[in-house]
Every structure is written in C-alpha cells, then in structure tokens.
Design a protein around this motif. Structure first.
Motif, PDB file in Angstrom:
ATOM      1  N   ALA A 266      28.600  38.753  39.386  1.00 33.07           N
ATOM      2  CA  ALA A 266      27.769  39.959  39.367  1.00 33.07           C
ATOM      3  C   ALA A 266      28.565  41.186  39.806  1.00 33.07           C
ATOM      4  O   ALA A 266      28.475  42.261  39.197  1.00 33.07           O
ATOM      5  N   GLY A 267      29.348  41.042  40.869  1.00 35.21           N
ATOM      6  CA  GLY A 267      30.146  42.171  41.349  1.00 35.21           C
ATOM      7  C   GLY A 267      31.163  42.623  40.320  1.00 35.21           C
ATOM      8  O   GLY A 267      31.364  43.824  40.103  1.00 35.21           O
ATOM      9  N   LEU A 268      31.811  41.656  39.673  1.00 35.01           N
ATOM     10  CA  LEU A 268      32.770  41.978  38.620  1.00 35.01           C
ATOM     11  C   LEU A 268      32.075  42.698  37.476  1.00 35.01           C
ATOM     12  O   LEU A 268      32.598  43.675  36.922  1.00 35.01           O
ATOM     13  N   GLY A 269      30.886  42.231  37.127  1.00 38.13           N
ATOM     14  CA  GLY A 269      30.141  42.853  36.041  1.00 38.13           C
ATOM     15  C   GLY A 269      29.806  44.305  36.331  1.00 38.13           C
ATOM     16  O   GLY A 269      29.937  45.172  35.460  1.00 38.13           O
ATOM     17  N   VAL A 270      29.394  44.587  37.559  1.00 27.49           N
ATOM     18  CA  VAL A 270      29.062  45.966  37.934  1.00 27.49           C
ATOM     19  C   VAL A 270      30.307  46.854  37.864  1.00 27.49           C
ATOM     20  O   VAL A 270      30.259  47.985  37.361  1.00 27.49           O
ATOM     21  N   ALA A 271      31.434  46.340  38.354  1.00 26.66           N
ATOM     22  CA  ALA A 271      32.676  47.126  38.331  1.00 26.66           C
ATOM     23  C   ALA A 271      33.093  47.451  36.901  1.00 26.66           C
ATOM     24  O   ALA A 271      33.501  48.584  36.594  1.00 26.66           O
TER      25      ALA A 271
END
Length: 273
Positions: A15-20
């Motif tokens: 999820a964090g990678l996706g937001v970045a």
C-alpha cells in the motif's frame, strides 16, 4: 486509494509503495514533444507476482515485460514482485505510452511508441550505447519492420530492438532542433498517417527515414564506436594503473627513509656474526 487523479490498486503489503508511485504519477514531469499529462483519471495497478501480472494483462505480453499501459481506459499495470527504484522508471515509461496515445488518438508504429517511451523515461545511457555498438559490430542489424517484430520477441532480441527504436526516435528528436519531437507529434493526429507526418515535418518518406537512420547507425555505432568506447575504457584503466604504481613507489620511498633514520653503517673491517 486515490492520490489526485490517480487511483492505485495494490495488495495491503504494498500500500505504501502504491501511494508513493501514485504521487509520482500525479506529479509526472512534462513529456518530450507533448508537455504535461492531460488531466484525465489514471488507474495504477501493482501486480505482486508474475502470475497476477499475466492475469491482469491477459497473457498478451512477453514473459520479460514488467509493465503495461492501456490508453483507452487509462490503466497502467506494473509488476512489483521486486520493489526497487526500477519501478519509477517503469512507471514513467508506461505513462509516456498514455501521454502519446492520448495526444495522437491512434496506434503508431511500435518502434516509435516504444522508442518514444524509452526516451521519455530516460532509459538510454552509455551502457546501452556500448551494448548496441557490440551488437552492430557483430553484424546484428534490423530494419524497422524487424525491430517491430523483435519488440515482442524473446528478451535478447527485444533488448536490441529497444535500443534500436530509441536511436531512431533520438534521431527524429535531434532533427527537430529546439522543438524536438513537438513538430512531428503535432502532425500525428487521427486524420494523418505516420508517413504523412514525416513528409510534412522532415520532407521525407518512411523509406527515406529508414535509409538515413541506418546510415546514422553506421556512423555512430558499430565496430569503430565500440573500439573507441573500449579503447577509452582501457586508456582510463591504464591511467589508473600508472597512478597506483606511482602511489606505491612514493609510499615505498617514505618507508625506506624511515628505516634509514638512525641506521649506522658498520666499517668494512667490522666483525660479522
């Protein structure tokens, strides 16, 4: 999750990678000859495995592919099984496909689409030039039709084809002067063909362009360029070796000087043990 105009679909662990990545897509820098991305919604999907990626792309892409763009629905799919800085380049590459198709409104020759995306993503470097020099030096040449076919072939052929497609687009950009690819892309609307746009922009047919591109390849790449690149490497290596030898000798002189300090030389008739 939605960031600006980008909706990202990712597994919870990414999820964090996706937001970045969604933030990077929403703030994407202008594209060569196109400018900023149009303010259209984008869906970014991260595939955490090859199986998921193949399922999302319906198995239509080669096994070496790490990304896919679907311009009509505005969807980008990225293989994220090994999250690295590579993903940022892959994202830029796929966004370039969206930007180009959204502007032109129809498919273009595959070599141009892939070469443009590679140029827009800044994928061409010294290592790529050296690799292409070696391939051409070995007699590995393709015309643009063969480049199109190789772009969907095995990994080795595709690597060479991407390099060749990139050189073709870079040549067109070079001819465009200050406008780069802008003048050509402006004439690549739905009404005209690629050949017509070349005629209007550069006053040549596709056949003329291919002939001049092949000549440009011969003058910039191949045996001579490869030898020059390799020669430069060995020259730098030689200079490094000379510097290391000089450094070693200087250190040896310092050590000998320290050993000589306070050392008394015995007379010739002094006894020996």
């Amino acid at each position: 999750m939605t960031v600006g105009r980008v909706t990202v679909v990712a597994w919870p662990a990414q999820a964090g990678l996706g937001v970045a990545l969604a933030e990077a897509a929403d703030r994407a820098a202008p594209f060569p000859g196109l400018g900023p991305l149009p303010r259209r919604p984008i869906r970014l999907i991260l595939a955490p495995s090859r199986a998921v990626f193949d399922s999302l792309t319906r198995g239509r892409l080669p096994s070496w592919s790490d990304g896919a763009a679907f311009p009509d629905p505005g969807v980008v799919v990225l293989l994220s099984d090994r999250p690295t800085v590579r993903l940022s380049g892959d994202l830029r590459h796929e966004l370039a496909h969206l930007a180009l198709r959204w502007r032109v409104g129809r498919p273009l020759p595959l070599w141009f689409e892939e070469g443009y995306a590679a140029v827009a993503a800044g994928e061409w470097g010294r290592l790529d030039a050296l690799r292409l020099n070696w391939q051409l030096a070995r007699g590995r040449r393709m015309d643009l039709e063969e480049v199109d076919a190789a772009l969907r072939g095995d990994a080795t052929d595709a690597q060479t084809a991407y390099a060749l497609a990139t050189t073709a687009v870079l040549l067109l950009e070079r001819w465009g002067g200050e406008r780069g690819l802008g003048a050509l892309i402006a004439r690549l609307g739905p009404a005209g063909g690629f050949d017509a746009a070349l005629r209007q922009t550069y006053h040549m047919t596709e056949g003329d362009f291919e002939e001049r591109w092949q000549r440009d390849l011969s003058s910039h790449y191949g045996w001579l360029a490869w030898a020059q690149a390799v020669g430069a490497f060995w020259a730098l290596l030689g200079l490094l070796m000379v510097w290391l030898v000089m450094l070693r000798r200087r250190r040896d002189r310092v050590r000998r000087a320290r050993l000589d300090e306070g050392w008394a030389v015995p007379p010739d008739d002094a006894p020996t043990a």
